[in-house]
Write a protein that holds these residues in place. Structure first.
Motif, short mmCIF file in Angstrom:
data_model
loop_
_atom_site.label_atom_id
_atom_site.label_comp_id
_atom_site.label_asym_id
_atom_site.label_seq_id
_atom_site.Cartn_x
_atom_site.Cartn_y
_atom_site.Cartn_z
N ILE A 233 20.35 71.84 -76.21
CA ILE A 233 21.38 72.80 -75.81
C ILE A 233 20.90 74.22 -76.10
N PRO A 234 21.39 75.22 -75.35
CA PRO A 234 21.02 76.61 -75.62
C PRO A 234 21.62 77.09 -76.95
N VAL A 235 20.82 77.75 -77.75
CA VAL A 235 21.32 78.26 -79.03
C VAL A 235 22.44 79.27 -78.81
N SER A 236 22.32 80.09 -77.78
CA SER A 236 23.34 81.11 -77.52
C SER A 236 24.71 80.49 -77.29
N GLU A 237 24.74 79.37 -76.56
CA GLU A 237 26.00 78.67 -76.34
C GLU A 237 26.54 78.09 -77.65
N MET A 238 25.64 77.49 -78.40
CA MET A 238 26.04 76.86 -79.66
C MET A 238 26.62 77.87 -80.64
N LEU A 239 26.06 79.08 -80.66
CA LEU A 239 26.52 80.10 -81.60
C LEU A 239 27.78 80.81 -81.13
N ASN A 240 27.97 80.88 -79.82
CA ASN A 240 29.11 81.62 -79.28
C ASN A 240 30.36 80.79 -79.08
N TYR A 241 30.17 79.47 -78.91
CA TYR A 241 31.32 78.62 -78.60
C TYR A 241 31.29 77.35 -79.46
N PRO A 242 32.45 76.89 -79.90
CA PRO A 242 32.50 75.61 -80.61
C PRO A 242 32.04 74.48 -79.69
N LEU A 244 32.35 70.62 -78.32
CA LEU A 244 33.26 69.49 -78.17
C LEU A 244 32.43 68.21 -78.04
N VAL A 245 32.67 67.25 -78.90
CA VAL A 245 31.98 65.96 -78.82
C VAL A 245 33.00 64.90 -78.45
N ASP A 246 32.77 64.28 -77.28
CA ASP A 246 33.63 63.21 -76.80
C ASP A 246 32.90 61.89 -77.07
N VAL A 247 33.29 61.22 -78.15
CA VAL A 247 32.62 59.99 -78.56
C VAL A 247 32.83 58.88 -77.53
N ASN A 248 34.03 58.82 -76.96
CA ASN A 248 34.36 57.75 -76.02
C ASN A 248 33.48 57.79 -74.78
N ASN A 249 33.25 58.98 -74.25
CA ASN A 249 32.46 59.14 -73.03
C ASN A 249 31.04 59.62 -73.29
N LYS A 250 30.69 59.76 -74.58
CA LYS A 250 29.35 60.20 -74.99
C LYS A 250 28.96 61.51 -74.28
N GLN A 251 29.85 62.48 -74.38
CA GLN A 251 29.62 63.77 -73.73
C GLN A 251 29.71 64.91 -74.73
N ILE A 252 28.92 65.96 -74.45
CA ILE A 252 28.96 67.19 -75.25
C ILE A 252 29.26 68.34 -74.31
N SER A 253 30.16 69.21 -74.72
CA SER A 253 30.47 70.39 -73.92
C SER A 253 30.79 71.55 -74.86
N PHE A 254 30.87 72.74 -74.30
CA PHE A 254 31.18 73.93 -75.09
C PHE A 254 32.60 74.39 -74.78
N LEU A 255 33.32 74.74 -75.81
CA LEU A 255 34.71 75.16 -75.67
C LEU A 255 34.76 76.66 -75.49
N ARG A 256 35.14 77.10 -74.31
CA ARG A 256 35.24 78.53 -74.05
C ARG A 256 36.39 79.14 -74.84
N GLU A 257 36.34 80.44 -75.00
CA GLU A 257 37.30 81.13 -75.85
C GLU A 257 38.74 80.89 -75.41
N VAL A 258 39.00 80.90 -74.09
CA VAL A 258 40.36 80.72 -73.61
C VAL A 258 40.87 79.32 -73.93
N ASP A 259 39.97 78.31 -73.84
CA ASP A 259 40.36 76.93 -74.16
C ASP A 259 40.59 76.76 -75.66
N TYR A 260 39.79 77.47 -76.46
CA TYR A 260 39.92 77.40 -77.91
C TYR A 260 41.28 77.95 -78.35
N GLU A 261 41.68 79.06 -77.73
CA GLU A 261 42.98 79.65 -78.06
C GLU A 261 44.11 78.71 -77.66
N LYS A 262 43.91 78.00 -76.55
CA LYS A 262 44.93 77.05 -76.09
C LYS A 262 45.10 75.93 -77.09
N ILE A 263 43.98 75.38 -77.58
CA ILE A 263 44.04 74.30 -78.56
C ILE A 263 44.67 74.78 -79.86
#
Length: 268
Positions: A233-242, A244-263
């Protein structure tokens, strides 16, 4: 079962090699002699316990004087380091979905490595098992553990415990508390240095001299593919956004700021 991931920051080419099973390790001496400008890794006591009182006439008899950064360490040591997430860095936001975040100090520490990519290991237990089995096959002494970050006073106590045989913990697993934001997990093997003198004897005590070239020595294990438990994964993404690890679907994604505020609003 969810495991807290580990991360290795490095050049993309080296991370791809690691994914393929090339477990490249450096001498602990290498990290002790890095240029002081390398703030992320430069530590004259890396892999060692500071020993400011380690001076005396016995060393002058060996032709050694003017000690600089005296320390106690175990020789023939090669290490590989990873960042590990702490329990406080993780939140479960729904069944099988976890949010991984970092403190500002941790982000700063990782950004100082000045590499563009990171390898995230989703199942550290499998990585440990693959390294362990390889070392068993090659009859190598092998250690692994989180690094313990200690004050100068606590390190001095560890020095006494080590010298008196009260502690059997390898010296590579101690570091000064100033480096605690690195949150390191280390692998360590013992392989004889090539650049070392033949055994000598002084007053009944056997010793060897290590040449400066030993710090450039490396060692590589072939541990088998890690592609099924990791991704780059890009370090810039990792440092700028939390993350998300989906164990069920074995997926990794980055949580954008607007989604983080929603959660955050949903959690309140």
């Amino acid at each position: 079962m969810f495991e807290l991931p580990m991360i290795r920051v490095d050049g993309k080419e080296y991370l791809e090699r690691l994914q393929r099973g090339e477990f490249f390790m450096r001498s602990s001496l290498y990290y002790q002699t890095l240029d002081s400008k390398d703030t992320a890794r430069s530590d004259p006591y890396d892999g060692a316990i500071p020993a400011p009182k380690l001076t005396g006439s016995s060393f002058s008899e060996l032709g050694i004087s003017n000690f600089r950064n005296p320390r106690i360490m175990i020789g023939h040591t090669f290490i590989k380091c990873f960042f590990y997430y702490d329990k406080t860095d993780c939140r479960q936001i729904q069944d099988g979905v976890y949010l991984l975040s970092m403190t500002a100090d941790t982000k700063k520490a990782l950004s100082e490595f000045s590499s563009l990519y990171a390898l995230i290991i989703l199942k550290p237990s499998q990585l440990v098992e693959q390294v362990s089995l390889t070392c068993q096959k090659e009859a190598l002494k092998f250690w692994y553990s989180e690094v313990e970050y200690l004050t100068s006073e606590a390190l001095e106590q560890r020095r006494i415990e080590f010298l008196t045989g009260q502690s059997k913990i390898h010296t590579v697993f101690y570091k000064n508390i100033d480096f605690q934001s690195q949150q390191e997990f280390r692998f360590c093997v013992q392989v004889p240095y090539k650049h070392i003198s033949k055994s000598k004897n002084l007053n009944g005590i056997e010793y060897q001299m290590i040449d400066l070239e030993a710090k450039e020595e490396t060692f590589t294990l072939n541990i088998g593919s890690l592609k099924n438990i990791s991704c780059i994964i890009p370090v810039s993404e990792m440092l700028n956004y939390p993350i998300l690890v989906d164990v069920n679907n074995k997926q990794i994604s980055f949580l954008r700021e607007v989604d983080y505020e929603k959660i955050e609003r949903q959690q309140d």
